[in-house]
Scaffold this active site. Structure first.
Site, PDB file in Angstrom:
ATOM      1  N   GLU A   1     -39.213  48.292 112.802  1.00 35.35           N
ATOM      2  CA  GLU A   1     -38.792  47.395 111.737  1.00 35.35           C
ATOM      3  C   GLU A   1     -37.821  48.082 110.844  1.00 35.35           C
ATOM      4  O   GLU A   1     -38.184  48.880 110.125  1.00 35.35           O
ATOM      5  CB  GLU A   1     -40.016  46.817 110.784  1.00 35.35           C
ATOM      6  CG  GLU A   1     -39.615  46.023 109.952  1.00 35.35           C
ATOM      7  CD  GLU A   1     -40.736  45.640 108.679  1.00 35.35           C
ATOM      8  OE1 GLU A   1     -40.665  44.662 108.399  1.00 35.35           O
ATOM      9  OE2 GLU A   1     -41.563  46.727 108.515  1.00 35.35           O
TER      10      GLU A   1
ATOM     11  N   ASP B   1     -44.034  49.520 112.020  1.00 33.59           N
ATOM     12  CA  ASP B   1     -43.797  48.976 110.857  1.00 33.59           C
ATOM     13  C   ASP B   1     -42.848  49.931 109.863  1.00 33.59           C
ATOM     14  O   ASP B   1     -43.023  51.238 110.136  1.00 33.59           O
ATOM     15  CB  ASP B   1     -45.195  48.964 109.984  1.00 33.59           C
ATOM     16  CG  ASP B   1     -44.999  48.124 108.873  1.00 33.59           C
ATOM     17  OD1 ASP B   1     -44.532  47.069 108.835  1.00 33.59           O
ATOM     18  OD2 ASP B   1     -45.504  48.636 107.757  1.00 33.59           O
TER      19      ASP B   1
END
Length: 623
Positions: free
Chosen positions: A364, A335
């Site tokens: 990400e 993330d």
């Protein structure tokens, strides 16, 4: 019988028992946490740093049994922490004992286990372009065990009527529906974070973790997570952990008693990131702007971890490796990768891939320019300009996502619109060190729903899914797309994270079964399943080369091919049918005579001009 002697022995036994009990209670009082809770013998990096936490534990001297060498004992300004590094090189799996002493007298001891690794653990195979990843939000997927919906030890209780609340989906619900996921053609599963998140509200997404060694009890137990891996592996499927390196939740247990002031970024206290990730490599960026991107908190409830602190970085590295070994994981999705301290996150990534050379990690990197995304992929020439290597194997193709979000509503041929947007995305593949190892998607848990944008238009869904299934990279499908789930992000994140119909007892619509689906849901499901089941069988769309042709009249043609297989993809985004002349594509068609459409089973004669219907796609296996 000598009663006098018996009574004497009995008193001795009671005394010894009492001493052992007091000794045990003292250990419990002194040690409240040990992390990692256990480790493994035979790791590539033999140095293990163990965190011991307890009241004034740093006042003790420490030794360890079995001749194991202590490399260092690190104390911080907080006397409740000790970081002890041992050398496990050449040490077999065994139980060792740490002894804590004062004035050369042992006050208490703590057993610690070095476990045996699974065979060939270091060389485990990860996910790659032959896979299709199914992304789910566990809280919203299926409630297999209603008894764990709320927990006394955790703040937020289940309330299915609250779009931002806990709804009760769990690991058991996932396991019960693995056959459904497999039927779709998925080969890998990416659940959003499952570790404990004790935020008082909005905790269902799991990105504000409060204990990174423990599965959230509302999802199940650590053992349930291991069961999920095992059940996936029985089906020759893979498990990808959604890992968060940038931040924890404000309720993480350490936040009540930080090991060091700079364990998190403080200003002092909270300051929010500016979200300007380009400052990480912008040669013109001010230092303060770069700092606020990296060090600012993602949101107020997510304290930003300081990876430039070696203790923090090592803690995160070991936690990640522990989960890989313990849960037998097949990959990570990380993330907010590009918000991390860029030097720290590269060390984290390299440490993991040094331990597991085949392990795939997708970061990400939510940016809108291919050069800026490519900067973050391992061995990027763009990063090399600044002597930087992230060591990150894969990034997410957000520019392709951006293109698919608008292209299918642009039905007229134009210089830079419609399918030209898709074509233009791939013209920049030269920027990526490894374009085959990029995650492709039309939506995820943070974006607008594809079927919301296109109002559940089945033809547009077909074009987009066929595209994702056949271009370079690793396709990812977001749960519910395959049954036409929509939901407007403008109404809040809960709208794009709706409960999967049939995942809860009493649901009127059970889309997990053919019998329970509506006609529309079945239409979407049948197409998706057929497409991705076929994809599993064709190596050309896994690792083959790609040649594409400039769209003409909003018709896009490209080829994926190996030495033995060729797939020709024709996408017509017009509102009317279009003629396709195969002569233009002769360099790829070569001596092939026929193309068999994967979707309809019909054959197309490649010697003659053929017609493709309005807003449709042909997936032709050439023969």
């Amino acid at each position: 019988m000598n009663l006098k002697g018996y009574n004497k022995k009995s008193k001795i036994v009671k005394a010894v028992t009492l001493l052992l009990l007091l000794f045990s209670l003292n250990t419990i009082a002194q040690i409240q946490r040990v992390e990692p809770p256990f480790w493994y013998a035979g790791m590539h990096n033999p140095e293990l740093q163990i965190l011991f936490y307890g009241k004034n534990i740093a006042e003790n001297e420490v030794t360890v049994s079995n001749g194991i060498s202590i490399k260092s004992i690190q104390k911080t300004e907080n006397p409740n922490y000790l970081f002890i590094t041992i050398d496990t090189k050449g040490i077999a799996a065994q139980e060792i004992v740490f002894s804590f002493s004062k004035n050369k007298k042992v006050i208490f001891t703590k057993k610690y286990t070095l476990k045996q690794r699974k065979e060939n653990s270091a060389s485990r195979k990860s996910y790659d372009a032959s896979d299709m990843i199914y992304l789910i939000m566990p809280d919203r997927f299926a409630n297999g065990n209603p008894k764990n919906d709320s927990q006394k030890s955790l703040a937020e209780t289940a309330n299915r009527n609250n779009p931002s609340g806990r709804h009760g989906g769990d690991i058991e619900g996932i396991i019960q529906n693995l056959d459904y996921i497999q039927e779709l053609g998925a080969t890998a599963l990416w659940p959003t974070p499952l570790c404990e998140d004790n935020d008082p509200q909005g905790s269902y997404h799991g990105y504000g973790q409060s204990d990174v060694y423990k599965i959230d009890p509302r999802y199940g137990t650590n053992e349930d997570y291991l069961k999920l891996t095992a059940e996936l592996h029985k089906r020759d499927m893979k498990l990808i952990m959604d890992y968060v390196t940038n931040h924890w939740g404000a309720k993480h247990w350490m936040l009540n008693d930080l090991p060091t002031y700079d364990w998190i970024h403080q200003f002092p206290g909270y300051a929010q990131t500016n979200y300007r990730m380009a400052t990480q490599f912008d040669t013109n960026a001010s230092k303060i702007d770069a700092k606020m991107c990296m060090d600012g908190w993602f949101v107020k409830s997510m304290p930003d971890l300081n990876q430039s602190n070696p203790l923090v970085l090592n803690y995160l590295i070991q936690n990640a490796i522990w989960w890989i070994e313990y849960a037998d994981l097949d990959g990570f999705r990380v993330d907010t990768y590009s918000y991390n301290d860029k030097i720290g996150i590269s060390k984290w990534t390299k440490a993991i891939t040094d331990e597991y050379p085949n392990f795939n990690i997708v970061g990400e990197v939510w940016m809108h320019d291919q050069a800026q995304m490519a900067y973050w992929q391992k061995d990027s020439k763009l990063g090399a300009i600044q002597n930087y290597n992230s060591y990150l194997p894969s990034v997410m193709d957000f520019t392709l996502h951006n293109a698919t979000s608008v292209a299918f509503n642009e039905n007229q041929a134009d210089w830079d619109k419609g399918l030209m947007r898709i074509y233009d995305n791939f013209t920049n593949d030269f920027l990526y060190p490894n374009p085959n190892n990029i995650l492709t998607f039309v939506e995820n848990h943070d974006t607008q729903r594809f079927n919301e944008i296109y109002k559940k238009d089945f033809k547009k869904y077909q074009m987009a899914m066929a595209l994702i299934a056949t271009v370079r990279g690793i396709p990812q499908l977001y749960y519910g797309s395959e049954i036409a789930m929509a939901g407007n992000k403008n109404e809040g994140d809960g709208a794009i994270r709706l409960d999967f119909p049939g995942g809860w007892n009493g649901d009127s619509n059970n889309a997990f079964t053919q019998k329970g689906r509506t006609a529309e849901q079945q239409q979407f499901f049948d197409f998706t399943s057929k497409l991705f089941q076929w994809r599993k069988t064709n190596e050309a769309v896994h690792f083959g080369k790609m040649t594409h042709y400039i769209p003409e009249n909003n018709v896009y043609v490209y080829f994926r091919y190996t030495d033995s297989k060729t797939v020709m993809v024709v996408v017509n985004n017009n509102l009317t049918s279009s003629a396709v002349n195969p002569k233009r594509f002769q360099e790829n068609i070569k001596d092939f005579k026929l193309g068999k459409d994967v979707l309809s089973g019909k054959a197309v004669d490649l010697n003659y001009e053929f017609t493709i219907e309005a807003q449709s796609v042909l997936l032709l296996e050439l023969e």
